[in-house]
Scaffold this motif. Sequence first.
Motif, PDB file in Angstrom:
ATOM      1  N   THR A  11      -5.753   5.605  -1.244  1.00  0.00           N
ATOM      2  CA  THR A  11      -5.340   5.341  -2.627  1.00  0.00           C
ATOM      3  C   THR A  11      -6.571   4.996  -3.464  1.00  0.00           C
ATOM      4  OG1 THR A  11      -4.936   3.026  -2.083  1.00  0.00           O
ATOM      5  CG2 THR A  11      -3.066   4.522  -1.914  1.00  0.00           C
ATOM      6  N   LEU A  12      -6.438   5.108  -4.790  1.00  0.00           N
ATOM      7  CA  LEU A  12      -7.547   4.837  -5.693  1.00  0.00           C
ATOM      8  C   LEU A  12      -7.545   3.394  -6.186  1.00  0.00           C
ATOM      9  CD1 LEU A  12      -7.431   8.152  -7.751  1.00  0.00           C
ATOM     10  CD2 LEU A  12      -8.893   7.583  -5.801  1.00  0.00           C
ATOM     11  N   GLY A  13      -6.671   2.592  -5.624  1.00  0.00           N
ATOM     12  CA  GLY A  13      -6.558   1.192  -6.004  1.00  0.00           C
ATOM     13  C   GLY A  13      -5.294   0.624  -5.390  1.00  0.00           C
ATOM     14  N   GLU A  14      -4.886  -0.508  -5.893  1.00  0.00           N
ATOM     15  CA  GLU A  14      -3.689  -1.159  -5.357  1.00  0.00           C
ATOM     16  C   GLU A  14      -2.424  -0.526  -5.933  1.00  0.00           C
ATOM     17  OE1 GLU A  14      -3.608  -3.308  -2.899  1.00  0.00           O
ATOM     18  OE2 GLU A  14      -5.782  -3.133  -2.762  1.00  0.00           O
ATOM     19  N   SER A  15      -2.130   0.669  -5.494  1.00  0.00           N
ATOM     20  CA  SER A  15      -0.921   1.358  -5.913  1.00  0.00           C
ATOM     21  C   SER A  15      -0.117   1.738  -4.673  1.00  0.00           C
ATOM     22  CB  SER A  15      -1.260   2.620  -6.723  1.00  0.00           C
ATOM     23  OG  SER A  15      -2.108   3.483  -5.997  1.00  0.00           O
ATOM     24  N   PRO A  16       1.199   1.918  -4.794  1.00  0.00           N
ATOM     25  CA  PRO A  16       2.050   2.181  -3.633  1.00  0.00           C
ATOM     26  C   PRO A  16       1.636   3.443  -2.876  1.00  0.00           C
ATOM     27  CG  PRO A  16       3.377   1.638  -5.560  1.00  0.00           C
ATOM     28  CD  PRO A  16       1.976   1.825  -6.052  1.00  0.00           C
ATOM     29  N   ILE A  17       1.662   3.371  -1.552  1.00  0.00           N
ATOM     30  CA  ILE A  17       1.323   4.510  -0.709  1.00  0.00           C
ATOM     31  C   ILE A  17       2.194   5.713  -1.055  1.00  0.00           C
ATOM     32  CG2 ILE A  17       1.493   5.401   1.653  1.00  0.00           C
ATOM     33  CD1 ILE A  17      -0.962   3.757   1.328  1.00  0.00           C
ATOM     34  N   GLU A  18       3.499   5.488  -1.209  1.00  0.00           N
ATOM     35  CA  GLU A  18       4.429   6.595  -1.434  1.00  0.00           C
ATOM     36  C   GLU A  18       4.184   7.310  -2.755  1.00  0.00           C
ATOM     37  OE1 GLU A  18       6.478   2.660  -2.467  1.00  0.00           O
ATOM     38  OE2 GLU A  18       5.253   3.471  -0.829  1.00  0.00           O
ATOM     39  N   ARG A  19       3.481   6.671  -3.674  1.00  0.00           N
ATOM     40  CA  ARG A  19       3.159   7.317  -4.952  1.00  0.00           C
ATOM     41  C   ARG A  19       1.949   8.240  -4.815  1.00  0.00           C
ATOM     42  NH1 ARG A  19       1.569   4.271 -10.685  1.00  0.00           N
ATOM     43  NH2 ARG A  19       1.119   6.176 -11.851  1.00  0.00           N
ATOM     44  N   ASN A  20       1.156   8.028  -3.769  1.00  0.00           N
ATOM     45  CA  ASN A  20      -0.107   8.749  -3.626  1.00  0.00           C
ATOM     46  C   ASN A  20      -0.144   9.749  -2.477  1.00  0.00           C
ATOM     47  OD1 ASN A  20      -2.348   7.302  -5.475  1.00  0.00           O
ATOM     48  ND2 ASN A  20      -0.877   5.769  -4.784  1.00  0.00           N
ATOM     49  N   LEU A  21       0.628   9.488  -1.410  1.00  0.00           N
ATOM     50  CA  LEU A  21       0.558  10.341  -0.227  1.00  0.00           C
ATOM     51  C   LEU A  21       1.926  10.922   0.098  1.00  0.00           C
ATOM     52  CD1 LEU A  21      -1.605   8.066   2.129  1.00  0.00           C
ATOM     53  CD2 LEU A  21      -2.398   9.830   0.545  1.00  0.00           C
ATOM     54  N   PRO A  22       2.007  12.236   0.369  1.00  0.00           N
ATOM     55  CA  PRO A  22       3.286  12.829   0.773  1.00  0.00           C
ATOM     56  C   PRO A  22       3.677  12.372   2.174  1.00  0.00           C
ATOM     57  CG  PRO A  22       1.526  14.448   0.897  1.00  0.00           C
ATOM     58  CD  PRO A  22       0.935  13.232   0.251  1.00  0.00           C
ATOM     59  N   GLN A  23       4.939  12.532   2.502  1.00  0.00           N
ATOM     60  CA  GLN A  23       5.441  12.044   3.784  1.00  0.00           C
ATOM     61  C   GLN A  23       4.736  12.693   4.965  1.00  0.00           C
ATOM     62  OE1 GLN A  23       7.722   9.473   4.050  1.00  0.00           O
ATOM     63  NE2 GLN A  23       7.050   9.542   6.187  1.00  0.00           N
ATOM     64  N   ASP A  24       4.398  13.976   4.873  1.00  0.00           N
ATOM     65  CA  ASP A  24       3.708  14.654   5.972  1.00  0.00           C
ATOM     66  C   ASP A  24       2.368  13.987   6.279  1.00  0.00           C
ATOM     67  OD1 ASP A  24       5.746  16.423   6.295  1.00  0.00           O
ATOM     68  OD2 ASP A  24       4.732  18.146   5.395  1.00  0.00           O
ATOM     69  N   THR A  25       1.649  13.612   5.230  1.00  0.00           N
ATOM     70  CA  THR A  25       0.369  12.935   5.422  1.00  0.00           C
ATOM     71  C   THR A  25       0.570  11.590   6.099  1.00  0.00           C
ATOM     72  OG1 THR A  25      -0.687  14.030   3.526  1.00  0.00           O
ATOM     73  CG2 THR A  25      -1.626  11.927   4.229  1.00  0.00           C
ATOM     74  N   ILE A  26       1.569  10.842   5.657  1.00  0.00           N
ATOM     75  CA  ILE A  26       1.883   9.536   6.244  1.00  0.00           C
ATOM     76  C   ILE A  26       2.237   9.679   7.724  1.00  0.00           C
ATOM     77  CG2 ILE A  26       3.545   7.638   6.209  1.00  0.00           C
ATOM     78  CD1 ILE A  26       3.643   7.965   3.151  1.00  0.00           C
ATOM     79  N   ASP A  27       3.031  10.693   8.051  1.00  0.00           N
ATOM     80  CA  ASP A  27       3.433  10.900   9.443  1.00  0.00           C
ATOM     81  C   ASP A  27       2.240  11.209  10.341  1.00  0.00           C
ATOM     82  OD1 ASP A  27       6.068  10.450   8.760  1.00  0.00           O
ATOM     83  OD2 ASP A  27       6.586  12.576   8.598  1.00  0.00           O
ATOM     84  N   ILE A  28       1.303  11.994   9.831  1.00  0.00           N
ATOM     85  CA  ILE A  28       0.115  12.332  10.623  1.00  0.00           C
ATOM     86  C   ILE A  28      -0.750  11.097  10.833  1.00  0.00           C
ATOM     87  CG2 ILE A  28      -2.059  13.625  10.608  1.00  0.00           C
ATOM     88  CD1 ILE A  28      -0.523  15.909   9.223  1.00  0.00           C
ATOM     89  N   ILE A  29      -0.931  10.294   9.794  1.00  0.00           N
ATOM     90  CA  ILE A  29      -1.733   9.073   9.923  1.00  0.00           C
ATOM     91  C   ILE A  29      -1.166   8.173  11.007  1.00  0.00           C
ATOM     92  CG2 ILE A  29      -2.466   6.965   8.745  1.00  0.00           C
ATOM     93  CD1 ILE A  29      -2.480   8.585   6.132  1.00  0.00           C
TER      94      ILE A  29
END
Length: 234
Positions: A11-29
């Motif tokens: 993220t570019l700062g203190e913003s919600p993960i779900e606003r910045n990363l798609p679910q596929d990216t989250i699943d891979i992480i």
Amino acid sequence: MKGQLYLIPNTLGESPIERNLPQDTIDIIRSIKHFVVENVRSARRFLKKVDKNIDIDDLTFFVLDKHTNPNDIPGFLKPAYNGNKLGLLSEAGCPGVADPGADVVKLAHENKVQVIPLVGPSSILLSVMASGLNGQSFAFNGYIPLKKGEVGKHIKHLEERSIREKQTQLFIEAPYRNIKVLQEILAACRPQTRLCIACDITLETEFIQTKTIAQWKSKLPEINKRPAIFLILG
């Protein structure tokens, strides 16, 4: 069989993960156990934001920053050589773009490790998208030189290049120097040159505006100590 190197945007700062990363990216992480990072503490904090159930103590971190010995970097890829997923995590935005991670990516290609970029925010691309300036041809120039007397000259050079090549020129500065750099831009550039100031991108306090130099001189924005990108097109 070798593993993969995943390029993980932050993220570019203190913003919600779900606003910045798609679910596929989250699943891979979530599936990665080995990471190359600039700072272990901030990387741990980011991963806990991705999923509070991630077992941080089960992860391996390799530190890549300005103090890293270049001879140590090849060893960072050992997990991938052994068939594991390896994550390259930036402090903010996309790895390998204005980021030391490019050295790891280079070695991955040389050693036939598959490189997989994941979708996420890039302040450089987002600022170009929102600027209304030339998105067909643009150049990111990193930080402005700090030597006294060279800032204005460098900005003038970028303006001349912008005019000559019809190319948008992007550059950044440490947030606490934003006002000083903005003053240098206004003093160095022509009245008709367009300047976009993109500040706090993706945050609740996001500010993005494009005006001519003459228009900006009438009222300066409050951007002190806020992450910003400056874009000019002569």
